[in-house]
Design a protein around this motif. Sequence first.
Motif, mmCIF file in Angstrom:
data_model
loop_
_atom_site.group_PDB
_atom_site.id
_atom_site.type_symbol
_atom_site.label_atom_id
_atom_site.label_comp_id
_atom_site.label_asym_id
_atom_site.label_seq_id
_atom_site.Cartn_x
_atom_site.Cartn_y
_atom_site.Cartn_z
ATOM 1 N N LEU A 165 0.805 -1.117 0.026
ATOM 2 C CA LEU A 165 0.046 0.147 -0.008
ATOM 3 C C LEU A 165 0.998 1.156 -0.045
ATOM 4 N N CYS B 191 1.688 1.687 -3.638
ATOM 5 C CA CYS B 191 0.671 2.235 -4.303
ATOM 6 C C CYS B 191 0.291 3.795 -4.123
ATOM 7 N N GLY C 187 -7.997 0.193 4.502
ATOM 8 C CA GLY C 187 -8.344 1.337 3.795
ATOM 9 C C GLY C 187 -8.770 0.848 2.290
ATOM 10 N N PHE C 188 -8.983 -0.372 2.053
ATOM 11 C CA PHE C 188 -9.608 -1.000 0.973
ATOM 12 C C PHE C 188 -11.150 -0.836 0.912
ATOM 13 N N LYS C 189 -11.827 -0.682 0.025
ATOM 14 C CA LYS C 189 -13.315 -0.519 -0.168
ATOM 15 C C LYS C 189 -13.713 -1.899 -0.822
ATOM 16 N N TYR D 251 -8.177 -0.804 -3.225
ATOM 17 C CA TYR D 251 -7.345 0.325 -2.538
ATOM 18 C C TYR D 251 -7.140 1.395 -3.611
ATOM 19 N N TYR E 91 -9.043 -5.717 5.678
ATOM 20 C CA TYR E 91 -8.879 -4.946 4.555
ATOM 21 C C TYR E 91 -9.302 -3.740 4.367
ATOM 22 N N GLU E 92 -10.595 -3.696 4.731
ATOM 23 C CA GLU E 92 -11.288 -2.360 5.123
ATOM 24 C C GLU E 92 -10.507 -1.515 6.007
ATOM 25 N N CYS F 61 -11.850 -6.285 -3.359
ATOM 26 C CA CYS F 61 -11.813 -4.952 -2.491
ATOM 27 C C CYS F 61 -10.665 -4.301 -3.198
#
Length: 87
Positions: A7, A10, A33-35, A63, A29-30, A61
């Motif tokens: 991340l 990224c 910061g993942f959705k 990010y 994962y959320e 998911c």
Amino acid sequence: MLVQWALDRCEAEGCPAYVESTVEAVQFYENLGFKEAGRIAIDLSGLSDQRDVDSYQEAGCIYMPKGKSIPLGRQPNILAMSDLLRD
């Protein structure tokens, strides 16, 4: 943690990340910061008489680095990475 390293890359390079996760691990994962973008359902019925379950689900998911977002109006179950990379 390996996920945090990815991340950080990224963020540095301005590119999104995608992961397929078990439904039970989506919260992990959320928290990073993942959705959740959608779910993938696999029909297992008819594969074997010995199975206890008829289906299996995974969650996709995404990010997005700061300053990037999923295009407005695009909320399908599966997103094309080329759509996410457009400014």
